[in-house]
Design a protein around this motif. Structure first.
Motif, PDB file in Angstrom:
ATOM      1  N   ALA A  94       1.396   3.959  -2.755  1.00  0.00           N
ATOM      2  CA  ALA A  94       0.804   5.302  -2.853  1.00  0.00           C
ATOM      3  C   ALA A  94       2.449   6.474  -3.239  1.00  0.00           C
ATOM      4  N   HIS A 140       5.676   6.106  -2.177  1.00  0.00           N
ATOM      5  CA  HIS A 140       6.574   6.239  -1.403  1.00  0.00           C
ATOM      6  C   HIS A 140       7.798   4.904  -1.491  1.00  0.00           C
ATOM      7  N   ASP A 186       0.910   6.875   5.889  1.00  0.00           N
ATOM      8  CA  ASP A 186       0.779   7.642   4.383  1.00  0.00           C
ATOM      9  C   ASP A 186      -0.099   9.119   5.040  1.00  0.00           C
ATOM     10  N   GLN A 187      -0.553   8.939   5.383  1.00  0.00           N
ATOM     11  CA  GLN A 187      -1.360  10.598   5.383  1.00  0.00           C
ATOM     12  C   GLN A 187      -0.287  11.050   6.897  1.00  0.00           C
ATOM     13  N   ALA A 203      -0.551   1.792   6.438  1.00  0.00           N
ATOM     14  CA  ALA A 203      -0.162   2.217   5.825  1.00  0.00           C
ATOM     15  C   ALA A 203      -0.799   3.496   5.115  1.00  0.00           C
ATOM     16  N   GLU A 204      -1.639   3.712   5.184  1.00  0.00           N
ATOM     17  CA  GLU A 204      -2.956   5.001   4.755  1.00  0.00           C
ATOM     18  C   GLU A 204      -2.509   5.738   6.067  1.00  0.00           C
ATOM     19  N   ARG A 223       2.684  13.010   4.646  1.00  0.00           N
ATOM     20  CA  ARG A 223       1.819  13.946   4.406  1.00  0.00           C
ATOM     21  C   ARG A 223       0.911  15.263   4.424  1.00  0.00           C
ATOM     22  N   ARG A 257       1.263  -1.066   0.240  1.00  0.00           N
ATOM     23  CA  ARG A 257       0.515   0.185  -0.075  1.00  0.00           C
ATOM     24  C   ARG A 257       1.155   1.039  -0.138  1.00  0.00           C
ATOM     25  N   LEU A 258       1.780   0.694   0.693  1.00  0.00           N
ATOM     26  CA  LEU A 258       2.591   2.194   0.583  1.00  0.00           C
ATOM     27  C   LEU A 258       3.154   3.006  -0.385  1.00  0.00           C
TER      28      LEU A 258
END
Length: 478
Positions: A168, A170, A464-465, A460-461, A468, A164-165
């Motif tokens: 996105a 990364h 990511d947040q 992972a979500e 960012r 997932r990362l």
């Protein structure tokens, strides 16, 4: 609604073909075959498309099961795979090893009167077909980012988070102390449940996606290890997804005798043999021995079925509760019995017999008492209930606890619970160390692969947040 659905009133449940017990005892190949062409569609059509899909509700990943069942029934397999993989990073693995009888299938609304839809088998069929047809592609990022994340642990939680990362954008580097990717998927789960090329196939996809693996690389403060502090300096964020590997022990007289081994040591040696690694003959092997496995979970089932395949003289599973209260999969118990395992219910080890090596287990008959605070019935010893089981090899499959990571890693500021699991903010997955997150069994304790996948995706979500949109200074200072 598709006219192809609701056929459960006229179509009986059919499981995929299962190899005969005598045949499967002789090897470590998977025991279930895929559905024949068209059979998966027929079985998927049994779905009732109910208004409240309890199968999805009781799936840790919240898979859109009725949707991909309907697409399968209509022969739209590529779309079915797209829906399935949208919520599940490894559907072909979950289709093989999830205890569907306790999760999705066990909560199917038609289960009581018509037997459940064979959800797991259809899920496996969809994904295996997708691989065969070339529909499975690495999830490449739309935009590359400058940020980077280190993932500690190449098990299901770490791999799900890495996928997932990387999707996105990364840069993702995964560190693992073992020599292969997969964690317990490789070394803990036997090939008759999950053949290892299935895991290797996913590893290749992750590498094609751009995930970088650093194998044979431990995290810690010892020589040759990389420290948590160094990872924090080198990466924008760190995810701890080590799982839990410390075996629970049982005491009693003779508990330290040679011939008494831990389940994970035994399973790892067996899996390494199957992978072609050199393991000394006779070491952690059941051939020609009377084997007693202590425990009632899925790990115990893996041990007894492995011992059968290694040519044990006899295999008994000793469990302190009864069949109804056993934590392991009912389906696995049935498979084990078919293969020749004898279950000794309502019995607990009291002592281990032998002088220089274990020769037997003295056990105590138990009975179920009143429910405890959790609602589970307590167990009480039967008077005059002692008996002895002959044993040349005793395997303890009593579960796993976390290793003392703050001590091993020299990270005193990494807070843990009273059980040794890592404390996190339940919404953000962040630990007490800024920029360090945790997910999977190291947080929730020993659990199912499907929960590890869910935790890895959710973490992972949040990572990511966090990268960012850095947290406000007031929140970061808490």
């Amino acid at each position: 609604m598709s006219a192809k659905m609701l056929s459960f009133v006229s179509v009986s449940q059919v499981q995929p073909p299962k190899r005969l017990a005598g045949e499967r005892r002789a090897d470590f190949d998977e025991i279930y075959e895929d559905f024949a062409t068209g059979q998966a569609s027929v079985q998927a059509s049994r779905c009732s498309q109910c208004g409240v899909p309890f199968c999805s509700i009781h799936c840790p990943l919240g898979n859109n099961i009725p949707d991909w069942l309907m697409l399968t029934a209509e022969g739209r397999l590529e779309e079915a795979y797209a829906v399935s993989q949208a919520t599940n990073t490894f559907p072909e693995i979950c289709g093989r090893i999830c205890p569907q009888d306790r999760l999705c299938e066990g909560n199917c609304v038609i289960e009581k009167g018509f037997e459940s839809v064979t959800i797991g088998a259809v899920e496996r069929y969809i994904t295996d077909t997708a691989f065969e047809k070339g529909w499975v592609k690495p999830a490449m990022p739309v935009h590359e980012l400058e940020s980077s994340v280190a993932v500690i642990g190449a098990g299901p939680a770490g791999l799900a988070a890495a996928e997932r990362l990387r999707a996105a954008g990364h840069k993702v580097h995964v560190y693992d102390r073992h020599d292969r990717v997969g964690g317990l998927l490789i070394y803990g789960i036997p090939g008759f449940k999950l053949e290892k090329d299935i895991v290797a196939r996913r590893e290749k996809l992750l590498e094609d996606q751009g995930v970088v693996f650093h194998l044979n690389q431990s995290v810690g403060i010892g020589e040759g290890e990389i420290s948590l502090a160094q990872l924090r300096r080198d990466y924008d964020a760190v995810l701890i997804a080590t799982g839990v590997y410390k075996a629970r022990e049982t005491g009693g007289p003779g508990s330290g005798l040679p011939g008494i081994v831990r389940a994970l040591d035994y399973l790892t040696a067996s899996n390494r043999r199957s992978l072609g690694d050199r393991i000394p003959d006779g070491e952690l092997e059941a051939a020609g021995k009377d084997v007693v496995v202590i425990g009632g979970g899925d790990t115990a089932m893996d041990c007894v079925r492995t011992a059968i395949r290694q040519g044990a003289r006899s295999v008994k599973c000793l469990y302190r509760r009864d069949r109804t209260n056993m934590p392991g999969s009912v389906r696995e118990v049935k498979n084990a019995e078919e293969e020749g395992v004898e279950f000794v219910w309502l019995a607990a080890p009291e002592a281990f017999l032998g002088d220089s090596v274990v020769t037997g287990v003295r056990a105590q008959r138990m009975r179920l008492g009143l429910p405890d605070a959790t609602g589970r019935q307590s167990i009480e010893p039967e008077s005059d209930g002692l008996f002895t089981l002959k044993a040349d090899l005793v395997i303890k499959a009593l579960g796993f606890d976390p290793e003392p990571l703050p001590e091993l890693w020299g990270a005193d500021d990494l807070e843990v619970s009273r059980w040794g699991t890592i404390k996190i903010d339940r919404e953000r997955f962040e630990t007490s160390v800024p920029g360090v997150f945790a997910a999977g069994d190291i947080v929730r304790g020993a659990s199912l692969v499907v929960w590890a996948i869910r935790d890895g995706r959710d973490a992972a979500e949040q990572i990511d947040q966090w990268i960012r949109e850095p947290a406000p200074a007031s929140l970061a200072a808490e």
